[in-house]
Design a protein around this motif. Sequence first.
Motif, PDB file in Angstrom:
ATOM      1  N   THR A  19       0.835  -1.205   0.000  1.00  0.00           N
ATOM      2  CA  THR A  19       0.000   0.000   0.000  1.00  0.00           C
ATOM      3  C   THR A  19       0.873   1.258   0.000  1.00  0.00           C
ATOM      4  O   THR A  19       0.595   2.215  -0.724  1.00  0.00           O
ATOM      5  CB  THR A  19      -0.949   0.011   1.222  1.00  0.00           C
ATOM      6  N   THR A  22       2.192   1.674  -3.428  1.00  0.00           N
ATOM      7  CA  THR A  22       1.119   2.115  -4.311  1.00  0.00           C
ATOM      8  C   THR A  22       0.862   3.604  -4.130  1.00  0.00           C
ATOM      9  O   THR A  22       0.687   4.342  -5.109  1.00  0.00           O
ATOM     10  CB  THR A  22      -0.176   1.315  -4.032  1.00  0.00           C
ATOM     11  N   PHE A  23       0.853   4.070  -2.886  1.00  0.00           N
ATOM     12  CA  PHE A  23       0.673   5.499  -2.617  1.00  0.00           C
ATOM     13  C   PHE A  23       1.767   6.311  -3.307  1.00  0.00           C
ATOM     14  O   PHE A  23       1.502   7.354  -3.900  1.00  0.00           O
ATOM     15  CB  PHE A  23       0.692   5.777  -1.118  1.00  0.00           C
ATOM     16  N   LEU A  25       3.551   5.425  -5.961  1.00  0.00           N
ATOM     17  CA  LEU A  25       3.366   5.349  -7.416  1.00  0.00           C
ATOM     18  C   LEU A  25       2.243   6.249  -7.887  1.00  0.00           C
ATOM     19  O   LEU A  25       2.326   6.853  -8.958  1.00  0.00           O
ATOM     20  CB  LEU A  25       3.098   3.906  -7.833  1.00  0.00           C
ATOM     21  N   GLU A  26       1.181   6.328  -7.113  1.00  0.00           N
ATOM     22  CA  GLU A  26       0.016   7.122  -7.500  1.00  0.00           C
ATOM     23  C   GLU A  26       0.158   8.584  -7.105  1.00  0.00           C
ATOM     24  O   GLU A  26      -0.664   9.405  -7.468  1.00  0.00           O
ATOM     25  CB  GLU A  26      -1.248   6.529  -6.878  1.00  0.00           C
ATOM     26  N   GLY A  27       1.180   8.891  -6.314  1.00  0.00           N
ATOM     27  CA  GLY A  27       1.374  10.268  -5.875  1.00  0.00           C
ATOM     28  C   GLY A  27       0.441  10.662  -4.748  1.00  0.00           C
ATOM     29  O   GLY A  27       0.232  11.841  -4.487  1.00  0.00           O
ATOM     30  N   THR A  28      -0.113   9.669  -4.063  1.00  0.00           N
ATOM     31  CA  THR A  28      -0.996   9.923  -2.937  1.00  0.00           C
ATOM     32  C   THR A  28      -0.156  10.243  -1.715  1.00  0.00           C
ATOM     33  O   THR A  28       0.887   9.624  -1.493  1.00  0.00           O
ATOM     34  CB  THR A  28      -1.873   8.686  -2.644  1.00  0.00           C
ATOM     35  N   GLN A  63       8.734  11.599  -1.012  1.00  0.00           N
ATOM     36  CA  GLN A  63       7.768  12.564  -1.535  1.00  0.00           C
ATOM     37  C   GLN A  63       8.248  13.988  -1.307  1.00  0.00           C
ATOM     38  O   GLN A  63       8.138  14.837  -2.185  1.00  0.00           O
ATOM     39  CB  GLN A  63       6.390  12.358  -0.890  1.00  0.00           C
ATOM     40  N   GLU A  68       6.748  16.131  -4.527  1.00  0.00           N
ATOM     41  CA  GLU A  68       5.420  15.676  -4.957  1.00  0.00           C
ATOM     42  C   GLU A  68       4.366  16.167  -3.983  1.00  0.00           C
ATOM     43  O   GLU A  68       4.585  16.272  -2.785  1.00  0.00           O
ATOM     44  CB  GLU A  68       5.359  14.145  -5.023  1.00  0.00           C
ATOM     45  N   ARG A  73       1.077  12.760 -10.124  1.00  0.00           N
ATOM     46  CA  ARG A  73       1.512  11.423 -10.506  1.00  0.00           C
ATOM     47  C   ARG A  73       2.533  11.519 -11.626  1.00  0.00           C
ATOM     48  O   ARG A  73       2.331  12.245 -12.593  1.00  0.00           O
ATOM     49  CB  ARG A  73       0.300  10.624 -10.962  1.00  0.00           C
ATOM     50  N   THR A  76       4.698   6.057 -15.135  1.00  0.00           N
ATOM     51  CA  THR A  76       5.492   4.889 -14.750  1.00  0.00           C
ATOM     52  C   THR A  76       5.556   3.841 -15.834  1.00  0.00           C
ATOM     53  O   THR A  76       6.379   2.944 -15.783  1.00  0.00           O
ATOM     54  CB  THR A  76       4.904   4.230 -13.489  1.00  0.00           C
TER      55      THR A  76
END
Length: 173
Positions: A19, A22-23, A25-28, A63, A68, A73, A76
């Motif tokens: 997770t 994933t955050f 990669l998604e820029g969350t 980040q 970021e 995002r 990728t």
Amino acid sequence: MVSTRRKESDQKQANTASTINTFLLEGTLVSISAVAEAAGVSRNFIYSHESLLHQLEAARQTQTDLGETPGQRQPTNGAPGRAALLTELSIAHGSIKRLRQELSDLNQRHEHCLGEQVHASARTERSAAAAAQDAEIRQLTEENRLLRQQLETQGHRISDLTDELIAERRASY
């Protein structure tokens, strides 16, 4: 039962680590609350697993370093993003550092235990040698006592023989 709990915990850790990646990669925005909610674990779970905390902090730092912001995002093309790779690299370095320290600590404890064994062995050998010397001292003391008794007995005998010799010399004159 213990192994089942261990497997569940390991699976939760893997899901939480995934997770976090994933955050990234998604820029969350990476936060403990957001990661815990998305991974389906409690915040306490993350706090109780040092490796997850390190990974989360490394992701936050990544980040920050990349500048970021949430929702931003980077492309990728299906490959892990630079941020995710940097996070994994940072986590790997942290793990290596921690494992080296643990190895150093274990080596020190091992040397300490070996030292105690050597000293205990030396003390046992010294104790055995001291006991042997004590036994020899007791034996020699007893022999000395017996020799003194014999010397005293022989001294009395010499005295008696001297008295007899003097008496005979007087009688023969």
